[in-house]
Design an enzyme around this catalytic site. Structure first.
Site, PDB file in Angstrom:
ATOM      1  CG  PHE A  86       5.174   3.078  21.770  1.00 46.22           C
ATOM      2  CD1 PHE A  86       6.244   2.157  21.875  1.00 46.22           C
ATOM      3  CD2 PHE A  86       4.174   3.297  22.468  1.00 46.22           C
ATOM      4  CE1 PHE A  86       6.063   1.481  23.072  1.00 46.22           C
ATOM      5  CE2 PHE A  86       3.908   2.396  23.517  1.00 46.22           C
ATOM      6  CZ  PHE A  86       5.397   1.530  23.758  1.00 46.22           C
ATOM      7  CE  LYS A  90       8.134  -1.517  12.728  1.00 41.87           C
ATOM      8  NZ  LYS A  90       7.630  -2.655  13.572  1.00 41.87           N
ATOM      9  CB  SER A 130      16.568   0.978  19.047  1.00 43.67           C
ATOM     10  OG  SER A 130      17.460   0.030  18.158  1.00 43.67           O
ATOM     11  CE1 TYR A 155      13.836   3.350  13.877  1.00 44.59           C
ATOM     12  CE2 TYR A 155      15.596   1.757  14.119  1.00 44.59           C
ATOM     13  CZ  TYR A 155      14.352   2.319  14.470  1.00 44.59           C
ATOM     14  OH  TYR A 155      13.871   1.530  15.779  1.00 44.59           O
ATOM     15  CE  LYS A 159      13.593   4.957  17.440  1.00 49.42           C
ATOM     16  NZ  LYS A 159      12.470   5.074  17.912  1.00 49.42           N
TER      17      LYS A 159
HETATM   18  P1  NAD Z   1       4.968   0.541  14.485  1.00 50.17           P
HETATM   19  O1  NAD Z   1       5.262   1.156  13.290  1.00 50.17           O
HETATM   20  O2  NAD Z   1       4.178  -0.681  14.560  1.00 50.17           O
HETATM   21  O3  NAD Z   1       4.261   1.601  15.590  1.00 50.17           O
HETATM   22  C1  NAD Z   1       4.545   3.078  15.274  1.00 50.17           C
HETATM   23  C2  NAD Z   1       3.157   3.693  15.186  1.00 50.17           C
HETATM   24  O4  NAD Z   1       3.492   4.973  15.378  1.00 50.17           O
HETATM   25  C3  NAD Z   1       2.320   3.303  14.258  1.00 50.17           C
HETATM   26  O5  NAD Z   1       0.921   3.225  14.802  1.00 50.17           O
HETATM   27  C4  NAD Z   1       2.188   4.569  13.399  1.00 50.17           C
HETATM   28  O6  NAD Z   1       1.240   4.753  12.515  1.00 50.17           O
HETATM   29  C5  NAD Z   1       2.344   5.505  14.330  1.00 50.17           C
HETATM   30  N1  NAD Z   1       3.199   6.779  13.848  1.00 50.17           N
HETATM   31  C6  NAD Z   1       4.306   6.985  13.239  1.00 50.17           C
HETATM   32  N2  NAD Z   1       4.798   8.424  12.885  1.00 50.17           N
HETATM   33  C7  NAD Z   1       3.615   9.231  13.412  1.00 50.17           C
HETATM   34  C8  NAD Z   1       3.487  10.392  13.647  1.00 50.17           C
HETATM   35  N3  NAD Z   1       4.228  11.369  13.347  1.00 50.17           N
HETATM   36  N4  NAD Z   1       2.462  10.995  14.272  1.00 50.17           N
HETATM   37  C9  NAD Z   1       1.635   9.738  15.043  1.00 50.17           C
HETATM   38  N5  NAD Z   1       1.592   8.404  14.962  1.00 50.17           N
HETATM   39  C10 NAD Z   1       2.763   8.312  14.144  1.00 50.17           C
HETATM   40  O7  NAD Z   1       6.257   0.472  15.199  1.00 50.17           O
HETATM   41  P2  NAD Z   1       6.608  -0.502  16.684  1.00 50.17           P
HETATM   42  O8  NAD Z   1       7.447  -1.814  16.082  1.00 50.17           O
HETATM   43  O9  NAD Z   1       5.488  -0.571  17.414  1.00 50.17           O
HETATM   44  O10 NAD Z   1       7.826   0.481  17.192  1.00 50.17           O
HETATM   45  C11 NAD Z   1       7.398   1.560  18.045  1.00 50.17           C
HETATM   46  C12 NAD Z   1       8.531   2.165  18.503  1.00 50.17           C
HETATM   47  O11 NAD Z   1       9.677   1.486  18.873  1.00 50.17           O
HETATM   48  C13 NAD Z   1       9.235   3.136  17.328  1.00 50.17           C
HETATM   49  O12 NAD Z   1       9.584   4.130  17.748  1.00 50.17           O
HETATM   50  C14 NAD Z   1      10.317   2.105  16.843  1.00 50.17           C
HETATM   51  O13 NAD Z   1      11.275   2.877  16.376  1.00 50.17           O
HETATM   52  C15 NAD Z   1      11.121   1.622  18.123  1.00 50.17           C
HETATM   53  N6  NAD Z   1      11.472   0.500  18.114  1.00 50.17           N
HETATM   54  C16 NAD Z   1      11.072  -0.759  17.536  1.00 50.17           C
HETATM   55  C17 NAD Z   1      11.736  -1.846  17.333  1.00 50.17           C
HETATM   56  C18 NAD Z   1      11.115  -3.118  16.635  1.00 50.17           C
HETATM   57  O14 NAD Z   1      11.918  -4.116  16.279  1.00 50.17           O
HETATM   58  N7  NAD Z   1       9.881  -3.246  16.355  1.00 50.17           N
HETATM   59  C19 NAD Z   1      12.951  -2.089  17.926  1.00 50.17           C
HETATM   60  C20 NAD Z   1      13.585  -1.050  18.523  1.00 50.17           C
HETATM   61  C21 NAD Z   1      12.701   0.420  18.517  1.00 50.17           C
HETATM   62  C1  UD1 Z   2      16.779  -4.541  12.431  1.00 51.57           C
HETATM   63  C2  UD1 Z   2      17.564  -3.135  12.115  1.00 51.57           C
HETATM   64  C3  UD1 Z   2      17.575  -2.494  13.472  1.00 51.57           C
HETATM   65  C4  UD1 Z   2      16.342  -2.457  14.235  1.00 51.57           C
HETATM   66  C5  UD1 Z   2      15.782  -3.790  14.332  1.00 51.57           C
HETATM   67  C6  UD1 Z   2      14.385  -3.844  14.900  1.00 51.57           C
HETATM   68  C7  UD1 Z   2      19.159  -3.453  10.300  1.00 51.57           C
HETATM   69  C8  UD1 Z   2      20.393  -3.761   9.829  1.00 51.57           C
HETATM   70  N1  UD1 Z   2      18.884  -3.351  11.635  1.00 51.57           N
HETATM   71  O1  UD1 Z   2      17.600  -5.269  13.311  1.00 51.57           O
HETATM   72  O2  UD1 Z   2      18.063  -1.395  13.304  1.00 51.57           O
HETATM   73  O3  UD1 Z   2      16.196  -1.849  15.513  1.00 51.57           O
HETATM   74  O4  UD1 Z   2      15.489  -4.260  13.142  1.00 51.57           O
HETATM   75  O5  UD1 Z   2      13.358  -3.008  14.076  1.00 51.57           O
HETATM   76  O6  UD1 Z   2      18.062  -3.524   9.461  1.00 51.57           O
HETATM   77  N2  UD1 Z   2      17.244 -12.005   8.631  1.00 51.57           N
HETATM   78  C9  UD1 Z   2      17.389 -12.776   7.654  1.00 51.57           C
HETATM   79  N3  UD1 Z   2      16.468 -12.865   6.688  1.00 51.57           N
HETATM   80  C10 UD1 Z   2      15.319 -11.976   6.830  1.00 51.57           C
HETATM   81  C11 UD1 Z   2      15.220 -10.865   7.753  1.00 51.57           C
HETATM   82  C12 UD1 Z   2      16.478 -10.781   8.611  1.00 51.57           C
HETATM   83  O7  UD1 Z   2      18.321 -13.479   7.521  1.00 51.57           O
HETATM   84  O8  UD1 Z   2      14.636 -11.927   5.769  1.00 51.57           O
HETATM   85  C13 UD1 Z   2      18.364 -11.867   9.564  1.00 51.57           C
HETATM   86  C14 UD1 Z   2      19.053 -10.621   9.700  1.00 51.57           C
HETATM   87  O9  UD1 Z   2      20.187 -10.825   8.999  1.00 51.57           O
HETATM   88  C15 UD1 Z   2      19.475 -10.733  11.290  1.00 51.57           C
HETATM   89  C16 UD1 Z   2      18.497 -11.353  12.018  1.00 51.57           C
HETATM   90  O10 UD1 Z   2      17.792 -12.177  10.961  1.00 51.57           O
HETATM   91  O11 UD1 Z   2      20.768 -11.254  11.304  1.00 51.57           O
HETATM   92  C17 UD1 Z   2      17.382 -10.386  12.545  1.00 51.57           C
HETATM   93  O12 UD1 Z   2      16.919  -9.417  11.440  1.00 51.57           O
HETATM   94  P1  UD1 Z   2      15.779  -8.465  11.871  1.00 51.57           P
HETATM   95  O13 UD1 Z   2      14.544  -8.920  12.393  1.00 51.57           O
HETATM   96  O14 UD1 Z   2      15.848  -7.569  10.413  1.00 51.57           O
HETATM   97  O15 UD1 Z   2      16.489  -7.358  13.084  1.00 51.57           O
HETATM   98  P2  UD1 Z   2      18.130  -6.665  13.249  1.00 51.57           P
HETATM   99  O16 UD1 Z   2      18.758  -6.966  11.889  1.00 51.57           O
HETATM  100  O17 UD1 Z   2      18.476  -7.057  14.369  1.00 51.57           O
END
Ligand code: NAD
Ligand code: UD1
Length: 343
Positions: A86, A90, A130, A155, A159
């Site tokens: 993970f 992000k 993602s 970002y 990925k």
């Molecule tokens: P998060 O930031 O809560 O968790 C990431 C963790 O990685 C954190 O605890 C951070 O401290 C740790 N970290 C970052 N860089 C590091 C490094 N170089 N070495 C060791 N630890 C490190 O994010 P999340 O929402 O839990 O996401 C986890 C993964 O899923 C990420 O790779 C993110 O890109 C991917 N992802 C998240 C979402 C989302 O919406 N949350 C969507 C698609 C993909």
């Molecule tokens: C965003 C990222 C995507 C990432 C994902 C999960 C962008 C363009 N894309 O996706 O790469 O994988 O987060 O981390 O940032 N919205 C509002 N008001 C707000 C926040 C969001 O209206 O304050 C709307 C956005 O326009 C969108 C929806 O809510 O339509 C969801 O937004 P968000 O939660 O940021 O997710 P994504 O845009 O899908």
């Protein structure tokens, strides 16, 4: 199995560590806490001990995935069977301003991790990818047979690059088995209310923003655009419960039994608009969410959601939790931890 979880203190990682421990796995978490806090893992242990009546088999190591010497030592000291990766940065907007940090952490860090794994003979990996890798022009619903598309920020590109790195690695080395999990929009929190999403500063994502308006930390939500070509004019996404997503990792892990690289969509297959999200949260929390319509956010796509059939067929995974549960669990976490893990 003994699983190394990088980034295991983070939002999705902490929920996954709970599921791994409850299922009886041993877990080693490596995290540098750049976007999380050790207290999250303490709470993970508490949840597991409550659920199982036994002490959680959890080892935590503070460190960075880019630190090769640390990784070598970790693999030497712990007999790791597989890795769930993970760790990474992000924030989409930040990635535009700091591309090198994103490529170094997300791409460079993954390469270093894989080198250390390969040297230690650990060749099973689940990677956090993602839906963003489908790019800007993909038809909906997204299906894994689509090619990776044109990404619009570092970002997303990081990925897509890591997916390519892992694909090439599996092609070159038949010992490797990799699952690329393409998450849609994870929201919600553990039903205990003990762990959840705790963004630093102003939230970028919709769900934590709504929750912070409800608790009074933000005055109003800006809805980014109400003139999209969607039923109510606001953007649509495929929101899934973080516990369902966590369970998807266990199922993917179980399927890593042959040399291959496989991508899976983890989503519900349903789209929900921003306006519907606001209404559903109001219903679950009993709080009114103040909002205003703001201009569109650069880079936002009008609507995307998953075709999750492949994960259903090959991993026996389906998102089971309803939107009401996602909202209720988010609110429980936010209302009992108004400032997240910080007091
Ligand atoms: P998060 O930031 O809560 O968790 C990431 C963790 O990685 C954190 O605890 C951070 O401290 C740790 N970290 C970052 N860089 C590091 C490094 N170089 N070495 C060791 N630890 C490190 O994010 P999340 O929402 O839990 O996401 C986890 C993964 O899923 C990420 O790779 C993110 O890109 C991917 N992802 C998240 C979402 C989302 O919406 N949350 C969507 C698609 C993909
Ligand atoms: C965003 C990222 C995507 C990432 C994902 C999960 C962008 C363009 N894309 O996706 O790469 O994988 O987060 O981390 O940032 N919205 C509002 N008001 C707000 C926040 C969001 O209206 O304050 C709307 C956005 O326009 C969108 C929806 O809510 O339509 C969801 O937004 P968000 O939660 O940021 O997710 P994504 O845009 O899908």
């Amino acid at each position: 199995m003994r699983i190394l979880v990088t980034g295991g203190a983070g939002y999705i990682g902490s929920h996954t560590v709970v599921e791994l421990l409850v299922a009886g796995h041993n877990v080693v978490v490596l995290d540098n806490y750049c976007n999380s806090a050790p207290v999250a893992l303490q709470r993970v242990s508490d949840i597991v001990e409550q659920a199982t009546g036994a002490q959680a088999s959890l080892t935590t190591i503070e460190g960075d995935i880019r630190d090769r010497a640390l990784l070598d030592q970790l693999f030497e000291e712990h007999a790791i069977d597989a890795v769930i990766h993970f760790a990474g940065l992000k924030a989409v907007g930040e990635s535009v301003d700091k591309p090198l940090e994103y490529y170094e952490n997300n791409v460079g860090g993954t390469v270093t991790l894989c080198q250390a794994m390969d040297a230690a003979g650990v060749t099973r990996l689940v990677f956090s990818s993602s839906a963003t890798v489908y790019g800007e022009d993909a038809p909906v619903p997204y299906v894994e047979t689509l090619p990776r598309g044109r990404t619009s920020n570092p970002y997303g590109t990081s990925k897509a690059m890591v997916e390519q790195v892992l694909t090439d690695l599996c092609r070159a080395n038949s010992r490797w088995s990799v699952a690329l999990l393409r998450y849609f929009n994870p929201i919600g929190a553990h039903p205990s209310g003990l762990i959840g999403e705790d963004p630093q500063g102003i939230p970028n994502n919709l769900m934590p923003y709504i929750a912070q308006v409800a608790i009074g930390r933000r005055s109003e939500l800006s809805i980014f655009g109400d003139d999209y070509d969607t039923p109510d004019g606001t953007c649509q996404r495929d929101y899934l419960h973080v516990v369902d997503l966590a369970i998807g990792h266990l199922k993917a892990l179980r399927a890593l039994n042959e040399p291959s690289v496989k991508a899976y969509n983890l989503g519900t297959g349903r789209a929900c608009s921003v306006m519907e999200m606001v209404q559903a949260f109001e219903k679950a929390s009993g709080r009114k969410i103040a909002y205003r319509i703001a201009p569109r956010r650069a880079g936002d796509l009008p609507a995307f959601w998953a075709n999750p059939s492949k994960a259903a067929q090959e991993l026996n995974w389906q998102a089971k939790r309803s939107l009401e549960e996602m909202m209720a669990d988010t609110w429980r976490w936010q209302s009992t931890n108004p400032n997240g893990y910080h007091g």
